[in-house]
Design a protein around this motif. Structure first.
Motif, short mmCIF file in Angstrom:
data_model
loop_
_atom_site.label_atom_id
_atom_site.label_comp_id
_atom_site.label_asym_id
_atom_site.label_seq_id
_atom_site.Cartn_x
_atom_site.Cartn_y
_atom_site.Cartn_z
N PRO A 295 33.89 24.78 -8.56
CA PRO A 295 35.04 24.12 -9.17
C PRO A 295 34.74 22.65 -9.44
O PRO A 295 33.96 22.03 -8.71
CB PRO A 295 36.14 24.28 -8.12
CG PRO A 295 35.46 24.61 -6.86
CD PRO A 295 34.15 25.21 -7.19
N PRO A 296 35.32 22.09 -10.50
CA PRO A 296 35.05 20.68 -10.82
C PRO A 296 35.58 19.77 -9.72
O PRO A 296 36.55 20.11 -9.05
CB PRO A 296 35.80 20.48 -12.14
CG PRO A 296 36.74 21.60 -12.25
CD PRO A 296 36.22 22.73 -11.45
N PRO A 297 34.94 18.63 -9.53
CA PRO A 297 35.44 17.67 -8.53
C PRO A 297 36.72 17.01 -9.01
O PRO A 297 37.06 17.09 -10.19
CB PRO A 297 34.30 16.66 -8.43
CG PRO A 297 33.65 16.69 -9.76
CD PRO A 297 33.78 18.12 -10.25
N GLY A 298 37.42 16.37 -8.08
CA GLY A 298 38.66 15.71 -8.44
C GLY A 298 39.71 16.75 -8.77
O GLY A 298 39.79 17.80 -8.15
N CYS A 299 40.55 16.44 -9.75
CA CYS A 299 41.56 17.40 -10.18
C CYS A 299 40.86 18.54 -10.90
O CYS A 299 40.06 18.32 -11.80
CB CYS A 299 42.57 16.73 -11.10
SG CYS A 299 43.73 17.90 -11.81
N ARG A 300 41.15 19.76 -10.50
CA ARG A 300 40.44 20.90 -11.09
C ARG A 300 40.77 21.10 -12.55
O ARG A 300 40.09 21.83 -13.25
CB ARG A 300 40.77 22.16 -10.30
CG ARG A 300 40.24 22.04 -8.90
CD ARG A 300 40.31 23.32 -8.16
NE ARG A 300 39.58 23.16 -6.93
CZ ARG A 300 39.28 24.13 -6.10
NH1 ARG A 300 39.65 25.35 -6.39
NH2 ARG A 300 38.60 23.90 -5.02
N PHE A 301 41.85 20.50 -12.98
CA PHE A 301 42.26 20.72 -14.36
C PHE A 301 41.70 19.65 -15.29
O PHE A 301 41.79 19.77 -16.51
CB PHE A 301 43.79 20.75 -14.43
CG PHE A 301 44.34 21.10 -15.77
CD1 PHE A 301 43.98 22.30 -16.39
CD2 PHE A 301 45.22 20.26 -16.43
CE1 PHE A 301 44.47 22.64 -17.63
CE2 PHE A 301 45.72 20.59 -17.68
CZ PHE A 301 45.35 21.79 -18.28
N HIS A 302 41.03 18.59 -14.72
CA HIS A 302 40.73 17.44 -15.57
C HIS A 302 39.84 17.75 -16.78
O HIS A 302 40.01 17.14 -17.83
CB HIS A 302 40.17 16.27 -14.74
CG HIS A 302 38.70 16.34 -14.47
ND1 HIS A 302 38.20 16.70 -13.23
CD2 HIS A 302 37.62 16.09 -15.25
CE1 HIS A 302 36.87 16.68 -13.28
NE2 HIS A 302 36.50 16.31 -14.49
N PRO A 303 38.85 18.73 -16.69
CA PRO A 303 38.04 18.93 -17.89
C PRO A 303 38.83 19.42 -19.09
O PRO A 303 38.39 19.26 -20.22
CB PRO A 303 37.02 20.00 -17.44
CG PRO A 303 37.00 19.94 -15.96
CD PRO A 303 38.40 19.56 -15.57
N ARG A 311 40.41 8.40 -12.83
CA ARG A 311 40.72 8.73 -11.44
C ARG A 311 40.74 10.25 -11.21
O ARG A 311 40.36 10.74 -10.16
CB ARG A 311 42.10 8.15 -11.13
CG ARG A 311 42.49 8.23 -9.69
CD ARG A 311 43.92 7.74 -9.53
NE ARG A 311 44.35 7.89 -8.15
CZ ARG A 311 45.62 7.84 -7.78
NH1 ARG A 311 46.56 7.63 -8.69
NH2 ARG A 311 45.96 7.97 -6.53
N CYS A 312 41.15 11.02 -12.24
CA CYS A 312 41.27 12.48 -12.10
C CYS A 312 39.92 13.13 -11.84
O CYS A 312 39.84 14.24 -11.34
CB CYS A 312 41.87 13.09 -13.36
SG CYS A 312 43.48 12.45 -13.79
N ARG A 313 38.83 12.44 -12.24
CA ARG A 313 37.51 13.05 -12.11
C ARG A 313 36.97 12.94 -10.70
O ARG A 313 36.06 13.68 -10.34
CB ARG A 313 36.54 12.37 -13.09
CG ARG A 313 36.48 13.15 -14.40
CD ARG A 313 35.65 12.41 -15.42
NE ARG A 313 36.47 12.23 -16.61
CZ ARG A 313 36.60 11.10 -17.28
NH1 ARG A 313 35.96 10.03 -16.87
NH2 ARG A 313 37.38 11.04 -18.33
N THR A 314 37.49 12.02 -9.92
CA THR A 314 36.92 11.78 -8.60
C THR A 314 37.88 12.13 -7.48
O THR A 314 37.47 12.58 -6.41
CB THR A 314 36.51 10.31 -8.44
OG1 THR A 314 37.63 9.51 -8.84
CG2 THR A 314 35.33 9.98 -9.33
N GLU A 315 39.15 11.97 -7.71
CA GLU A 315 40.12 12.12 -6.63
C GLU A 315 41.02 13.31 -6.91
O GLU A 315 41.38 13.56 -8.06
CB GLU A 315 40.97 10.84 -6.55
CG GLU A 315 41.61 10.63 -5.21
CD GLU A 315 42.45 9.35 -5.23
OE1 GLU A 315 43.53 9.36 -4.64
OE2 GLU A 315 42.03 8.36 -5.87
N GLU A 316 41.32 14.04 -5.83
CA GLU A 316 42.12 15.24 -6.04
C GLU A 316 43.60 14.94 -5.80
O GLU A 316 43.97 14.49 -4.73
CB GLU A 316 41.65 16.33 -5.09
CG GLU A 316 42.32 17.64 -5.38
CD GLU A 316 41.71 18.78 -4.59
OE1 GLU A 316 40.53 18.67 -4.21
OE2 GLU A 316 42.43 19.75 -4.36
#
Lengths: 336, 303
Positions: A295-303, A311-316
């Protein structure tokens, strides 16, 4: 951070029948000659929610997001990797197999596929009545109870000696519902109860489920990939994406004021038949759901998110209350 | 308006499809072989059950004055010995008839042992998976890799040659076939939603395995049973032929074959007729098994 699971809000009325806390189900992937574990499928990765007595919670999400796995964990058809499932205050993930009987009689499942969910070698009366017979759940003749149950779900009781292949898809789903009802459950997990049926039959089965809900008022978890199905019968709706809940709210709040960009996208995908309804943005989601193995890091929906910020790419983001009883896991709720 | 040629072209294009009459003929042809097999087996069972009333002589009764007589219709033959006598003057026909009892008993009993062991292990391995599955699969592979005859012979040597021990030896070496089929099917079925439903109805594992999974295996297992009975009959004959099976004077076809071998050059019927009996029984069972498989296979049923 996944340890301290947030607890999506409850309306003040009523008692919790079911509380799920930080549920995780990771399926190991075996590889090579010696079956080494070569990674995990993070099917469900920290899901928490509650269902009150008599309440219906809808669970929606794309296929592969883990919603069926959640349902099967609730009945302990799978052994969850982590988390607690409190049914009436008892953690059923820790119950030893022999003490499951009492719980199992109170929680039942309606399955997605009306074909593979009925044993082709059993007669209908045995499919519906086997548990009644084995567990001695009825005082009189168990066949009499099967007759009642068949009438209840709209099947002619004269057909109880037939085999499943002699029935249509809708009738087979009714058989499955009667089988679940036989245990007089307090919780029913309906896993895509109508998605395998013709549209005309879908309405009949949904109406039947509503009728039975009014009559017996069990708590329900209705799993579907289609918001339209869930919206119809749910008190609250939870939206799931790639193993996590992204939004939980009452049906009116979720449909009317979706806070998470994924929910907004799901709603845009529902065809509108309301003249004069506010014109919605036409853009639909692009791209595929990422693999639950990595699963992608951070928020899983960000891609795929149109509103993503760095911020969505690093922090959940964790589930947070955007308004009373309305929870969303997004740094920019409502701000697409 | 299309020219008339086109319709005939369409008819021509459709023609290669088999006509219903052909399909029916094909089906009857399939069934005919099965019926032949059924008749052979029915005859075998009838003889085995009623042999004391059918057999003209006691199969153990020796008549030193009537050794190695030819069949009754040949020169020197006597009318009371239909197929002649063997080297100690016993009636060959009666011994052949009594041999059906041994073959059928060994065949059915050995397969029963195979079925019980094989299905139990297959269900267990397939349903629980994991370590149980690895252990059972390993055992199956070892058994399959071992020459049957070596294993069965060592078992008989250790246990001693008797009817029970031969059944045991054949049963203990033959079960892996059943385990393989049962395990594979169970592995497939345990993920079916009806098995999940049975689990959520709090039905016990034995009930799920025997009441929900096993009934779905019966068609494929039934076919396997017929073939395995034929194989067990042949293997019993093989062990008896090697002197490790049924011991003389008991009339087993394999033993008779071994005894007849010494006289093969001048009295070939002594070896050939028991061989023919083995062949007809095994073939009858195989033909029946084929027909059963065709009848239970939904793809065949349609055509």
């Amino acid at each position: 951070m996944t340890g301290a699971a947030p607890r999506p809000g409850l309306a003040p009325r009523g008692e919790n029948l079911l509380a799920v806390e930080g549920l995780k189900m990771h399926f190991p992937i075996r590889k090579g000659l010696f079956g080494k574990t070569g990674g995990y499928v993070y099917a469900v990765d920290g899901v928490s929610f509650e269902i009150q007595a008599g309440e219906t919670l809808g669970l929606v999400g794309e296929s592969g997001c883990g919603k069926t796995t959640v349902g099967r964990c609730l009945l302990r058809l799978y052994e969850p990797t982590a988390g607690r499932i409190l049914f009436d205050g008892v953690d059923i993930t820790r119950l030893p197999e022999r003490r499951l009987l009492r719980f199992r009689s109170q929680a039942q499942m309606i399955f997605q596929d009306p074909y593979s969910s009925l044993n082709p070698r059993l007669r209908v009366r045995d499919i519906i009545g086997e548990a009644l017979r084995v567990h001695r759940l009825c005082d009189g003749d168990w066949r009499e109870r099967v007759r009642e149950l068949m009438l209840e779900v709209g099947l002619p009781p004269d057909l109880m000696a037939r085999y499943p292949h002699e029935f249509s898809g809708g009738q087979r789903q009714r058989i499955g519902i009667a089988r679940a009802l036989a245990m007089s459950p307090r919780l029913i997990v309906a896993d895509e109860p109508v998605s395998a049926l013709d549209v005309s039959i879908q309405a009949q089965v949904i109406n039947l489920l509503e009728k039975l809900k009014r009559r017996y008022s069990p708590s329900c978890l209705v799993i579907a990939h289609d918001l339209a199905v869930v919206e119809h019968i749910s008190d609250r709706i939870a939206v799931m994406y790639l193993g996590k809940l992204v939004e939980v709210a009452s049906d009116t709040a979720l449909i009317g004021r979706p806070a998470h960009p994924y929910t907004q996208a799901l709603l845009r995908a529902v065809p509108q038949a309301r003249p004069g309804a506010k014109k919605r943005r036409r853009s639909l989601l692009t791209g595929d759901v990422p693999s639950p193995i990595r699963p992608p890091p951070g928020c899983r929906f960000h891609p795929r998110c149109p509103a993503a910020v760095p911020r969505c790419r690093t922090e959940e983001p964790l589930l947070a209350e955007v308004e009373p009883g309305h929870w969303a896991a997004c740094f920019r709720p409502g701000g697409a | 308006m299309p020219p008339p040629e086109s319709t005939s072209a369409v008819e021509e294009a459709l023609d290669p499809l088999p006509r219903p009459a052909d399909l029916l003929l094909r089906k009857i042809w399939h069934l005919r072989l099965g019926v032949l097999g059924a008749f052979l087996i029915a005859g075998l069972v009838f003889i085995a059950v009623f042999v004391p009333y059918v057999s003209p002589h006691d199969p153990y009764e020796q008549n030193i004055t009537a050794r190695l007589l030819p069949p009754s219709w040949m020169e020197g033959g006597r009318p009371e010995y239909l197929l002649g006598t063997d080297h100690v003057g016993r009636d060959l026909f009666s011994r052949l008839l009594y041999g059906s009892r041994i073959s059928l008993t060994v065949g059915l009993a050995a397969v029963l042992v195979q079925v019980v062991i094989g299905i139990a292990l297959g269900l267990w391995a397939g349903y629980y998976g994991g370590a149980a599955d690895s252990a059972v699969s390993f055992m199956v592979n070892v058994m399959m890799g071992f020459p049957f005859i070596l294993l069965a012979m060592s078992l008989v040597v250790v246990l001693g040659p008797s009817l029970q021990n031969i059944i045991l030896a054949l049963g203990l070496t033959g079960w892996p076939v059943f385990t393989r089929v049962t395990r594979m099917e169970t592995l497939r079925l345990r993920e079916q939603e009806f098995v999940l439903a049975a689990r959520s109805l709090a039905l016990g594992v034995p009930r799920i395995l025997l009441g929900h999974i096993l009934p779905n295996l019966l068609p494929s297992l039934l076919v396997l049973v017929t073939f395995e009975v034929a194989r067990a009959i042949i293997r019993e004959s093989l062990l008896s032929f090697l002197g490790l099976g049924i011991q003389p004077p008991t009339p087993s076809w394999g033993t008779m074959l071994a005894e007849g071998r010494d006289y093969m050059l001048f009295e070939w019927r002594l070896a050939a007729l028991p061989g023919l009996a083995i062949f007809l029984s095994a073939m009858g069972i195989n033909l029946l098994g084929d027909a059963v498989r065709d009848l239970t296979d939904p793809h065949m049923r349609k055509s």
